[in-house]
Scaffold this motif. Structure first.
Motif, PDB file in Angstrom:
ATOM      1  N   LEU A 156       0.841  -1.201   0.000  1.00  0.00           N
ATOM      2  CA  LEU A 156       0.000   0.000   0.000  1.00  0.00           C
ATOM      3  C   LEU A 156       0.877   1.252   0.000  1.00  0.00           C
ATOM      4  N   ARG A 157       1.918   1.245   0.824  1.00  0.00           N
ATOM      5  CA  ARG A 157       2.849   2.371   0.866  1.00  0.00           C
ATOM      6  C   ARG A 157       3.447   2.608  -0.517  1.00  0.00           C
ATOM      7  N   GLN A 158       3.857   1.534  -1.180  1.00  0.00           N
ATOM      8  CA  GLN A 158       4.462   1.662  -2.507  1.00  0.00           C
ATOM      9  C   GLN A 158       3.457   2.180  -3.524  1.00  0.00           C
ATOM     10  N   ALA A 159       2.219   1.734  -3.440  1.00  0.00           N
ATOM     11  CA  ALA A 159       1.173   2.205  -4.365  1.00  0.00           C
ATOM     12  C   ALA A 159       0.987   3.717  -4.228  1.00  0.00           C
ATOM     13  N   TRP A 160       0.905   4.188  -2.989  1.00  0.00           N
ATOM     14  CA  TRP A 160       0.754   5.628  -2.757  1.00  0.00           C
ATOM     15  C   TRP A 160       1.999   6.386  -3.209  1.00  0.00           C
ATOM     16  N   LEU A 161       3.180   5.823  -2.983  1.00  0.00           N
ATOM     17  CA  LEU A 161       4.407   6.462  -3.476  1.00  0.00           C
ATOM     18  C   LEU A 161       4.391   6.577  -4.992  1.00  0.00           C
ATOM     19  N   ASN A 162       3.916   5.536  -5.658  1.00  0.00           N
ATOM     20  CA  ASN A 162       3.837   5.561  -7.119  1.00  0.00           C
ATOM     21  C   ASN A 162       2.890   6.668  -7.591  1.00  0.00           C
ATOM     22  N   LEU A 163       1.732   6.775  -6.950  1.00  0.00           N
ATOM     23  CA  LEU A 163       0.781   7.828  -7.312  1.00  0.00           C
ATOM     24  C   LEU A 163       1.374   9.197  -7.022  1.00  0.00           C
ATOM     25  N   TYR A 164       1.948   9.353  -5.847  1.00  0.00           N
ATOM     26  CA  TYR A 164       2.489  10.653  -5.471  1.00  0.00           C
ATOM     27  C   TYR A 164       3.610  11.076  -6.428  1.00  0.00           C
ATOM     28  N   SER A 165       4.429  10.134  -6.851  1.00  0.00           N
ATOM     29  CA  SER A 165       5.522  10.495  -7.758  1.00  0.00           C
ATOM     30  C   SER A 165       4.982  10.979  -9.110  1.00  0.00           C
ATOM     31  N   ILE A 166       3.875  10.434  -9.559  1.00  0.00           N
ATOM     32  CA  ILE A 166       3.257  10.897 -10.808  1.00  0.00           C
ATOM     33  C   ILE A 166       2.723  12.318 -10.630  1.00  0.00           C
ATOM     34  N   VAL A 167       2.040  12.558  -9.521  1.00  0.00           N
ATOM     35  CA  VAL A 167       1.476  13.885  -9.239  1.00  0.00           C
ATOM     36  C   VAL A 167       2.601  14.915  -9.121  1.00  0.00           C
ATOM     37  N   VAL A 168       3.635  14.591  -8.344  1.00  0.00           N
ATOM     38  CA  VAL A 168       4.731  15.531  -8.121  1.00  0.00           C
ATOM     39  C   VAL A 168       5.535  15.766  -9.397  1.00  0.00           C
ATOM     40  N   SER A 169       5.662  14.764 -10.225  1.00  0.00           N
ATOM     41  CA  SER A 169       6.371  14.936 -11.489  1.00  0.00           C
ATOM     42  C   SER A 169       5.691  16.016 -12.335  1.00  0.00           C
ATOM     43  N   ALA A 170       4.371  15.964 -12.434  1.00  0.00           N
ATOM     44  CA  ALA A 170       3.634  16.980 -13.197  1.00  0.00           C
ATOM     45  C   ALA A 170       3.748  18.347 -12.528  1.00  0.00           C
ATOM     46  N   MET A 171       3.605  18.389 -11.203  1.00  0.00           N
ATOM     47  CA  MET A 171       3.708  19.665 -10.499  1.00  0.00           C
ATOM     48  C   MET A 171       5.106  20.272 -10.656  1.00  0.00           C
ATOM     49  N   THR A 172       6.130  19.434 -10.637  1.00  0.00           N
ATOM     50  CA  THR A 172       7.502  19.917 -10.772  1.00  0.00           C
ATOM     51  C   THR A 172       7.743  20.488 -12.164  1.00  0.00           C
ATOM     52  N   ARG A 173       7.160  19.854 -13.181  1.00  0.00           N
ATOM     53  CA  ARG A 173       7.276  20.403 -14.539  1.00  0.00           C
ATOM     54  C   ARG A 173       6.616  21.781 -14.609  1.00  0.00           C
ATOM     55  N   GLY A 174       5.455  21.923 -13.983  1.00  0.00           N
ATOM     56  CA  GLY A 174       4.782  23.228 -13.950  1.00  0.00           C
ATOM     57  C   GLY A 174       5.593  24.248 -13.176  1.00  0.00           C
ATOM     58  N   TRP A 175       6.168  23.836 -12.067  1.00  0.00           N
ATOM     59  CA  TRP A 175       7.004  24.699 -11.235  1.00  0.00           C
ATOM     60  C   TRP A 175       8.187  25.204 -12.064  1.00  0.00           C
ATOM     61  N   ALA A 176       8.849  24.283 -12.774  1.00  0.00           N
ATOM     62  CA  ALA A 176      10.029  24.638 -13.569  1.00  0.00           C
ATOM     63  C   ALA A 176       9.662  25.556 -14.725  1.00  0.00           C
ATOM     64  N   LYS A 177       8.551  25.283 -15.384  1.00  0.00           N
ATOM     65  CA  LYS A 177       8.108  26.140 -16.500  1.00  0.00           C
ATOM     66  C   LYS A 177       7.847  27.547 -16.009  1.00  0.00           C
ATOM     67  N   ASN A 178       7.245  27.678 -14.850  1.00  0.00           N
ATOM     68  CA  ASN A 178       6.960  28.993 -14.294  1.00  0.00           C
ATOM     69  C   ASN A 178       8.256  29.723 -13.972  1.00  0.00           C
ATOM     70  N   GLY A 179       9.238  29.002 -13.445  1.00  0.00           N
ATOM     71  CA  GLY A 179      10.535  29.604 -13.137  1.00  0.00           C
ATOM     72  C   GLY A 179      11.247  30.077 -14.385  1.00  0.00           C
ATOM     73  N   GLU A 180      11.168  29.293 -15.457  1.00  0.00           N
ATOM     74  CA  GLU A 180      11.776  29.688 -16.731  1.00  0.00           C
ATOM     75  C   GLU A 180      11.105  30.918 -17.266  1.00  0.00           C
ATOM     76  N   HIS A 181       9.785  30.953 -17.194  1.00  0.00           N
ATOM     77  CA  HIS A 181       9.013  32.082 -17.702  1.00  0.00           C
ATOM     78  C   HIS A 181       9.405  33.376 -16.969  1.00  0.00           C
ATOM     79  N   LYS A 182       9.599  33.270 -15.655  1.00  0.00           N
ATOM     80  CA  LYS A 182       9.939  34.442 -14.854  1.00  0.00           C
ATOM     81  C   LYS A 182      11.340  34.954 -15.158  1.00  0.00           C
ATOM     82  N   SER A 183      12.258  34.048 -15.513  1.00  0.00           N
ATOM     83  CA  SER A 183      13.634  34.482 -15.738  1.00  0.00           C
ATOM     84  C   SER A 183      13.846  35.037 -17.147  1.00  0.00           C
ATOM     85  N   ASN A 184      12.885  34.865 -18.025  1.00  0.00           N
ATOM     86  CA  ASN A 184      13.009  35.389 -19.402  1.00  0.00           C
ATOM     87  C   ASN A 184      12.578  36.832 -19.483  1.00  0.00           C
TER      88      ASN A 184
END
Length: 159
Positions: free
Chosen positions: A131-159
């Motif tokens: 169960l712990r691993q299942a939740w880790l798998n889900l969380y890693s998918i969610v955080v991966s998308a959020m991190t891409r959005g975070w990084a895109k926003n940072g790039e946008h601000k530095s341009n």
């Protein structure tokens, strides 16, 4: 976006069934743990109530609204386990918002630890290694998308 196994989806759905009905108390457990792991995160919450100390912050109406929103994101992820891709734009945007208010991506790891702590505390013996691993798998998918959005926003601000 990655896909979860059917086994992971079943474990997540079954465990969330009882927790999702009572979101705010479980969210408070999660955020209490988060602030224990990194008290400096309290400074990110600038509400009319003093969020300099965890108990005052955790009881403020504005913070409880934030807790509810976080738990609804988890609820949405669980509800869309068969189509997590449909949440990608939402999660990218959520990452951008977190970057804008000064959240560092390292904090996402602490939120994940706090989520697992809440699950373990709430589920007791039903909290198993698979169960712990299942939740880790889900969380890693969610955080991966959020991190891409975070990084895109940072790039946008530095341009």
């Amino acid at each position: 976006m990655e896909e979860l196994s059917e086994k992971d989806k079943g474990l997540i759905r079954d465990s969330w069934e009882s927790l999702g009905k009572n979101k705010v108390p479980h969210g408070i457990v999660m955020f209490t743990r988060l602030f224990e792991l990194d008290p400096a995160l309290l400074t990110l919450f600038n509400y009319s109530t003093n969020c300099g100390v965890a108990p005052e912050c955790l009881s403020s109406p504005e913070f409880l609204e934030h807790v509810t929103k976080v738990m609804l994101v988890i609820d949405a992820a669980v509800s869309h386990l068969d189509d997590l891709h449909s949440l990608e734009d939402f999660l990218l945007n959520l990452g951008k918002k977190h970057q804008t208010v000064g959240v560092k991506t390292q904090s996402f790891t602490l939120v994940g630890e706090s989520l697992l702590y809440m699950l373990q505390s709430s589920l007791g013996p039903a909290y198993t290694t698979p169960l712990r691993q299942a939740w880790l798998n889900l969380y890693s998918i969610v955080v991966s998308a959020m991190t891409r959005g975070w990084a895109k926003n940072g790039e946008h601000k530095s341009n």
